[in-house]
Design a protein around this motif. Structure first.
Motif, PDB file in Angstrom:
ATOM      1  N   THR A 102       0.837  -1.190   0.000  1.00 50.24           N
ATOM      2  CA  THR A 102       0.000   0.000   0.000  1.00 50.24           C
ATOM      3  C   THR A 102       0.873   1.242   0.000  1.00 50.24           C
ATOM      4  N   LEU A 103       0.447   2.241  -0.754  1.00 48.37           N
ATOM      5  CA  LEU A 103       1.165   3.504  -0.874  1.00 48.37           C
ATOM      6  C   LEU A 103       0.313   4.609  -0.257  1.00 48.37           C
ATOM      7  N   THR A 104       0.905   5.369   0.660  1.00 49.76           N
ATOM      8  CA  THR A 104       0.193   6.478   1.304  1.00 49.76           C
ATOM      9  C   THR A 104       0.990   7.763   1.116  1.00 49.76           C
ATOM     10  N   VAL A 105       0.313   8.903   1.335  1.00 47.92           N
ATOM     11  CA  VAL A 105       0.912  10.215   1.103  1.00 47.92           C
ATOM     12  C   VAL A 105       0.774  11.060   2.360  1.00 47.92           C
ATOM     13  N   GLN A 106       1.826  11.780   2.687  1.00 46.07           N
ATOM     14  CA  GLN A 106       1.795  12.780   3.747  1.00 46.07           C
ATOM     15  C   GLN A 106       2.317  14.104   3.194  1.00 46.07           C
ATOM     16  N   PRO A 107       1.569  15.197   3.379  1.00 47.04           N
ATOM     17  CA  PRO A 107       0.224  15.294   3.947  1.00 47.04           C
ATOM     18  C   PRO A 107      -0.791  14.494   3.140  1.00 47.04           C
ATOM     19  N   ASP A 108      -1.868  14.093   3.805  1.00 45.17           N
ATOM     20  CA  ASP A 108      -2.827  13.183   3.187  1.00 45.17           C
ATOM     21  C   ASP A 108      -3.785  13.942   2.266  1.00 45.17           C
ATOM     22  N   ARG A 109      -3.256  14.319   1.114  1.00 43.60           N
ATOM     23  CA  ARG A 109      -4.068  14.922   0.064  1.00 43.60           C
ATOM     24  C   ARG A 109      -3.371  14.657  -1.262  1.00 43.60           C
ATOM     25  N   ARG A 110      -3.969  15.113  -2.350  1.00 44.21           N
ATOM     26  CA  ARG A 110      -3.430  14.788  -3.677  1.00 44.21           C
ATOM     27  C   ARG A 110      -2.993  16.015  -4.460  1.00 44.21           C
ATOM     28  N   THR A 111      -3.347  17.206  -3.995  1.00 47.76           N
ATOM     29  CA  THR A 111      -2.953  18.441  -4.669  1.00 47.76           C
ATOM     30  C   THR A 111      -2.081  19.257  -3.732  1.00 47.76           C
ATOM     31  N   VAL A 160       6.482  16.672  -0.144  1.00 46.19           N
ATOM     32  CA  VAL A 160       5.538  15.566  -0.260  1.00 46.19           C
ATOM     33  C   VAL A 160       6.294  14.275   0.056  1.00 46.19           C
ATOM     34  N   THR A 161       5.742  13.440   0.945  1.00 45.44           N
ATOM     35  CA  THR A 161       6.386  12.185   1.316  1.00 45.44           C
ATOM     36  C   THR A 161       5.462  11.013   1.000  1.00 45.44           C
ATOM     37  N   LEU A 162       5.969  10.066   0.218  1.00 42.19           N
ATOM     38  CA  LEU A 162       5.250   8.841  -0.104  1.00 42.19           C
ATOM     39  C   LEU A 162       5.824   7.713   0.745  1.00 42.19           C
ATOM     40  N   SER A 163       4.955   6.875   1.305  1.00 42.30           N
ATOM     41  CA  SER A 163       5.382   5.747   2.137  1.00 42.30           C
ATOM     42  C   SER A 163       4.861   4.447   1.545  1.00 42.30           C
ATOM     43  N   CYS A 164       5.754   3.473   1.417  1.00 41.53           N
ATOM     44  CA  CYS A 164       5.428   2.171   0.831  1.00 41.53           C
ATOM     45  C   CYS A 164       5.405   1.125   1.945  1.00 41.53           C
ATOM     46  N   LYS A 165       4.246   0.501   2.160  1.00 42.34           N
ATOM     47  CA  LYS A 165       4.090  -0.488   3.222  1.00 42.34           C
ATOM     48  C   LYS A 165       3.860  -1.861   2.607  1.00 42.34           C
ATOM     49  N   ILE A 166       4.698  -2.825   2.988  1.00 47.08           N
ATOM     50  CA  ILE A 166       4.574  -4.194   2.487  1.00 47.08           C
ATOM     51  C   ILE A 166       4.018  -5.065   3.607  1.00 47.08           C
ATOM     52  N   HIS A 167       2.817  -5.621   3.387  1.00 47.44           N
ATOM     53  CA  HIS A 167       2.170  -6.479   4.380  1.00 47.44           C
ATOM     54  C   HIS A 167       2.581  -7.923   4.087  1.00 47.44           C
ATOM     55  N   SER A 168       3.599  -8.393   4.778  1.00 40.30           N
ATOM     56  CA  SER A 168       4.118  -9.723   4.494  1.00 40.30           C
ATOM     57  C   SER A 168       4.857 -10.253   5.706  1.00 40.30           C
ATOM     58  N   THR A 201      10.714  11.085  -0.586  1.00 42.61           N
ATOM     59  CA  THR A 201      10.361  12.457  -0.260  1.00 42.61           C
ATOM     60  C   THR A 201      10.723  13.394  -1.390  1.00 42.61           C
ATOM     61  N   ILE A 202       9.754  14.171  -1.840  1.00 40.89           N
ATOM     62  CA  ILE A 202       9.985  15.273  -2.766  1.00 40.89           C
ATOM     63  C   ILE A 202      10.126  16.510  -1.894  1.00 40.89           C
ATOM     64  N   HIS A 203      11.340  16.987  -1.719  1.00 45.78           N
ATOM     65  CA  HIS A 203      11.585  18.033  -0.729  1.00 45.78           C
ATOM     66  C   HIS A 203      11.001  19.379  -1.134  1.00 45.78           C
ATOM     67  N   SER A 204      11.032  19.695  -2.400  1.00 42.95           N
ATOM     68  CA  SER A 204      10.499  20.976  -2.869  1.00 42.95           C
ATOM     69  C   SER A 204       9.804  20.714  -4.195  1.00 42.95           C
ATOM     70  N   ALA A 205       8.536  20.345  -4.113  1.00 39.46           N
ATOM     71  CA  ALA A 205       7.803  19.871  -5.289  1.00 39.46           C
ATOM     72  C   ALA A 205       7.588  20.994  -6.299  1.00 39.46           C
ATOM     73  N   VAL A 206       7.644  20.630  -7.564  1.00 40.04           N
ATOM     74  CA  VAL A 206       7.354  21.537  -8.672  1.00 40.04           C
ATOM     75  C   VAL A 206       6.369  20.820  -9.591  1.00 40.04           C
ATOM     76  N   HIS A 250      13.466  13.271  -7.977  1.00 38.76           N
ATOM     77  CA  HIS A 250      13.687  13.688  -6.588  1.00 38.76           C
ATOM     78  C   HIS A 250      13.760  12.442  -5.716  1.00 38.76           C
ATOM     79  N   PRO A 251      14.872  12.246  -5.018  1.00 37.91           N
ATOM     80  CA  PRO A 251      15.006  11.037  -4.193  1.00 37.91           C
ATOM     81  C   PRO A 251      14.526  11.275  -2.782  1.00 37.91           C
ATOM     82  N   ASN A 252      14.501  10.198  -2.045  1.00 36.11           N
ATOM     83  CA  ASN A 252      14.334  10.310  -0.596  1.00 36.11           C
ATOM     84  C   ASN A 252      15.729  10.547  -0.039  1.00 36.11           C
ATOM     85  N   SER A 253      16.104  11.759   0.233  1.00 41.35           N
ATOM     86  CA  SER A 253      17.464  12.082   0.640  1.00 41.35           C
ATOM     87  C   SER A 253      17.589  12.041   2.145  1.00 41.35           C
TER      88      SER A 253
END
Length: 329
Positions: free
Chosen positions: A130-139, A146-154, A180-185, A326-329
């Motif tokens: 499952t992929l989630t976003v913080q902050p929890d919105r899409r725009t 913007v930070t994306l988190s990847c959760k593997i249920h296994s 993490t996209i530190h300064s999104a464009v 943009h990496p997760n730095s």
């Protein structure tokens, strides 16, 4: 004509034999125990797994022939399922489970007028990734983080992570579960997903859900300019090098984002300059920058690329801008 002998027989039947027969039947039914087993036994399973349910009657009379039926309860809806009966037990298999298989399962055993049901087994099907976003919105606004988190249920461990934008794999660190996209464009807008890769083995999970990210902002007709602040003679004395990013001919105030080999660097103070020190191939890396206005509404083109080790008469080796991620730095 009813004789006394006949009356005595009916009295015996109602007062002695019938209560005994009822007692035997009740005792028989009370001994019926329907056992439901699940493999795997736990309630939470991941999508794609196979779950086998087994139903049998324990402590029943050996001459009784049991018939089994399976039921699935999902909310207020109950569905009767098909099943196989063999050797006195019934097996029901759910192959490659999906979220729609999340429900309560039970079985019923019946022999003549006798019946009994098992306890229910709750099945919760988790999407493997499952992929989630913080902050929890899409725009997001231009320059937001913007930070994306990847959760593997296994139950397996030692997963690596593969990241995708618009179905193209991103060349970022696969050891971390956040991106993490530190300064999104606006160029960061797109459809993101991830999946797992078992470290050291060619084992991959299914892909995650897709998250559509939209970054608002306007591209202005300007290009950031990267310049060398440190004279080369001074650099040879101290070993340090400073790059500066400017947007010329503009009255607006700008924030700056720096990129090394196409990957964004984390924000920090004095973002119009970038200090480099020898080591870790820093002088052999390519650097670029871009400006984002402080009102979060506009941004510039990328600067040309600079590789400090490629000295030319002007002190810089300039290359055409390349695609930036943009990496997760």
């Amino acid at each position: 004509m009813v004789t006394k002998s006949t009356m005595d027989k009916w009295i015996f039947f109602y007062t002695v034999f019938l209560p005994t027969l009822i007692s035997i039947t009740e005792n028989r039914e009370s001994r019926v125990r329907v056992v439901l087993m699940a493999d795997p036994a736990w309630s939470n399973v991941v999508a794609g797994e196979t779950v086998n349910f087994t139903c049998r009657v324990n402590d029943s009379e050996p001459f009784m022939q049991w018939e089994y039926s399976w039921k699935k309860r999902r909310g207020a809806e109950e569905t009767t399922l098909s099943s196989d009966t063999e050797g006195g037990l019934s097996v029901y298999t759910v192959s490659h489970v999906t979220e729609s298989d999340s429900a309560q399962y039970l079985c019923e055993a019946r022999a003549g007028e006798t019946s009994a049901v098992s306890v229910t087994h709750t099945l919760n099907v988790l999407q493997l990734v499952t992929l989630t976003v913080q902050p929890d919105r899409r725009t997001f606004k231009n320059t937001e983080q913007v930070t994306l988190s990847c959760k593997i249920h296994s139950n397996l461990s030692d997963w690596g992570y593969l990241w995708y934008k618009d179905e193209q794999e991103l060349p970022i660190d696969t050891a971390v579960d956040t991106y993490t996209i530190h300064s999104a464009v606006p160029s960061d807008s797109g459809k993101y997903s991830c999946r797992g890769n078992k470290k050291g083995e060619p084992i991959y999970s299914d892909g995650s859900n897709t998250v559509n990210i939209n970054i608002s902002g306007l591209l202005v007709g300007r290009q950031a300019v990267l310049t060398l602040e440190t004279p080369w003679a001074a650099m040879f004395g101290t070993g340090n090098l400073t790059l500066r990013c400017v947007v010329r001919g503009s009255p607006a105030e700008w924030n700056y984002t720096w990129y090394r080999n196409g990957l964004s660097l984390p924000p920090g103070p004095g973002r119009d300059t970038l200090a480099l020190t020898p080591g870790n191939h820093s002088y052999h890396s390519e650097y670029m920058c871009r400006g984002e206005s402080t009102d979060d509404m506009t941004y510039t083109e990328f600067s040309k690329g600079c590789v400090p080790a490629h000295k030319n008469p002007d002190g810089l080796a300039l290359k055409a801008p390349q695609q930036v991620v943009h990496p997760n730095s």
